[in-house]
Design a protein around this motif. Structure first.
Motif, PDB file in Angstrom:
ATOM      1  N   ARG A  43       1.568   6.584  -0.938  1.00 13.60           N
ATOM      2  CA  ARG A  43       0.255   5.941  -0.974  1.00 13.60           C
ATOM      3  C   ARG A  43      -0.496   6.301  -2.257  1.00 13.60           C
ATOM      4  NH1 ARG A  43      -2.880   3.395   2.721  1.00 13.60           N
ATOM      5  NH2 ARG A  43      -1.393   3.895   4.380  1.00 13.60           N
ATOM      6  N   THR A  44      -0.483   7.573  -2.624  1.00 12.97           N
ATOM      7  CA  THR A  44      -1.153   7.985  -3.864  1.00 12.97           C
ATOM      8  C   THR A  44      -0.457   7.374  -5.075  1.00 12.97           C
ATOM      9  OG1 THR A  44      -1.869  10.059  -2.859  1.00 12.97           O
ATOM     10  CG2 THR A  44      -1.853   9.957  -5.261  1.00 12.97           C
ATOM     11  N   ALA A  82      -1.586   3.845  -5.495  1.00 13.88           N
ATOM     12  CA  ALA A  82      -3.026   3.603  -5.588  1.00 13.88           C
ATOM     13  C   ALA A  82      -3.433   2.845  -6.856  1.00 13.88           C
ATOM     14  CB  ALA A  82      -3.784   4.925  -5.487  1.00 13.88           C
ATOM     15  N   ARG A  87      -3.130  -0.825  -6.348  1.00 14.70           N
ATOM     16  CA  ARG A  87      -4.197  -1.438  -5.546  1.00 14.70           C
ATOM     17  C   ARG A  87      -5.405  -1.742  -6.426  1.00 14.70           C
ATOM     18  NH1 ARG A  87      -2.395   2.629  -2.109  1.00 14.70           N
ATOM     19  NH2 ARG A  87      -4.252   3.933  -2.354  1.00 14.70           N
ATOM     20  N   ARG A  88      -5.711  -0.838  -7.311  1.00  9.12           N
ATOM     21  CA  ARG A  88      -6.847  -1.066  -8.206  1.00  9.12           C
ATOM     22  C   ARG A  88      -6.577  -2.229  -9.157  1.00  9.12           C
ATOM     23  NH1 ARG A  88      -6.872   4.676  -7.969  1.00  9.12           N
ATOM     24  NH2 ARG A  88      -5.725   4.903  -9.936  1.00  9.12           N
ATOM     25  N   GLY A 102      -1.217  -4.265  -3.581  1.00 13.05           N
ATOM     26  CA  GLY A 102      -1.497  -3.549  -2.346  1.00 13.05           C
ATOM     27  C   GLY A 102      -2.063  -4.413  -1.237  1.00 13.05           C
ATOM     28  N   ARG A 156       0.818  -1.213   0.000  1.00 17.02           N
ATOM     29  CA  ARG A 156       0.000   0.000   0.000  1.00 17.02           C
ATOM     30  C   ARG A 156       0.851   1.262   0.000  1.00 17.02           C
ATOM     31  NH1 ARG A 156      -2.782  -3.798   2.934  1.00 17.02           N
ATOM     32  NH2 ARG A 156      -1.838  -3.273   4.942  1.00 17.02           N
ATOM     33  N   THR A 157       1.969   1.241   0.736  1.00 15.34           N
ATOM     34  CA  THR A 157       2.858   2.413   0.755  1.00 15.34           C
ATOM     35  C   THR A 157       4.321   2.032   0.572  1.00 15.34           C
ATOM     36  OG1 THR A 157       3.130   2.365   3.174  1.00 15.34           O
ATOM     37  CG2 THR A 157       1.290   3.660   2.304  1.00 15.34           C
ATOM     38  N   THR A 188      -0.601   8.975 -11.741  1.00 13.75           N
ATOM     39  CA  THR A 188      -1.910   9.112 -11.091  1.00 13.75           C
ATOM     40  C   THR A 188      -2.757  10.245 -11.659  1.00 13.75           C
ATOM     41  OG1 THR A 188      -1.171  10.674  -9.371  1.00 13.75           O
ATOM     42  CG2 THR A 188      -0.832   8.321  -8.953  1.00 13.75           C
TER      43      THR A 188
END
Length: 267
Positions: free
Chosen positions: A164-165, A168, A171-172, A176, A62-63, A156
């Motif tokens: 984190r951003t 992201a 993760r999608r 993540g 995640r990060t 992004t």
């Protein structure tokens, strides 16, 4: 220079480890690894699935993320080599870290701006700083980074520079599933002191016990254990995971143990 526990920083961006072939193959292809840590990718620009002949893979959290190298890799890094990239999410905090390191290692301090050069024009990627003596060693490299806004726009669509951003989109894509919360390293006794001092100068809070130093940053710890060996080595990567399943997986010469929301990759 050490920060208080409430203000501990910096964070961990990623860690890389050069593995033996059996361990690399197992981490790349074992379906249980995918279930616990998520699918791997081959990196920029499109994060494609690693090919059978890949010399490195990435596991995205995640990060934080893991970069795992095969023994015959494009950088000719030796088996057992460890790289630790610490990070600040905001440029002003990164500049403060850079100033502290420049004071800590004034004669062997380096700074660079790295770009993704396979695009035209190249895309500014990140700024990095390092104390050269711990960044070019044969067994352990330590440096610090902050992402560039241009890289954030590419990844992004925003000006974001935080980890984190930046992660992201991964993760999608189904990644993540974890984050690194702790590293345990075996450090030659002769190197223990100056590595601990450099990490404390970066802002990690420091606690010393007999033969061991624990340094706490933003969401992670790094434990240095003095050793009679002549080279540094990583012995464990501790993670927070989403899965609640309990398992013990033998992956080449490593062991992945998972329990309730926690996992550890041991070497």
């Amino acid at each position: 220079m050490a920060a208080s526990a409430a203000q501990a920083r910096p964070a961990l961006n990623h860690i890389y480890v050069v593995l033996d072939q059996a361990t690399f193959d197992a981490l790349r292809s074992d379906p249980q690894v995918t279930r616990i840590l998520g699918p791997s990718d081959a990196g920029l620009p499109d994060y494609a699935r690693p090919r059978a002949d890949a010399d490195r893979i990435f596991l995205r959290g995640r990060t934080t993320y893991l970069e795992l190298f095969a023994p015959r890799n494009r950088f000719n890094e030796p088996i057992g080599k460890v790289g630790i990239a610490i990070a600040e999410d905001r440029p002003r905090d990164f500049e403060a870290l850079a100033k502290r390191w420049q004071i800590h290692c004034p004669t062997r301090f380096s700074r660079a701006t790295v770009a993704w050069t396979r695009s035209r024009p190249p895309i500014p990627w990140y700024d990095s700083v390092q104390c050269d003596e711990t960044a070019v060693a044969k067994d352990l490299s330590i440096w610090a980074v902050v992402y560039q806004p241009a890289f954030g726009r590419w990844q992004t669509g925003s000006q974001a520079t935080d980890r984190r951003t930046m992660l992201a989109p991964r993760r999608r894509a189904g990644q993540g599933q974890f984050d690194v919360t702790g590293l345990v390293l075996s450090i030659p006794a002769a190197d223990h002191r100056h590595i601990a001092r450099q990490l404390a100068a970066a802002g990690l809070s420091r606690t010393d016990r007999e033969g061991r130093t624990v340094l706490r940053g933003d969401g992670w710890t790094i434990t240095l254990q003095s050793s009679s060996n002549t080279s540094a080595a990583i012995t464990a990567i501790r993670m927070r995971v989403r899965t609640t399943e309990k398992s013990i997986l033998r992956l080449g010469s490593s062991l992945l143990k998972s329990g309730w929301r926690k996992a550890a990759l041991k070497f």
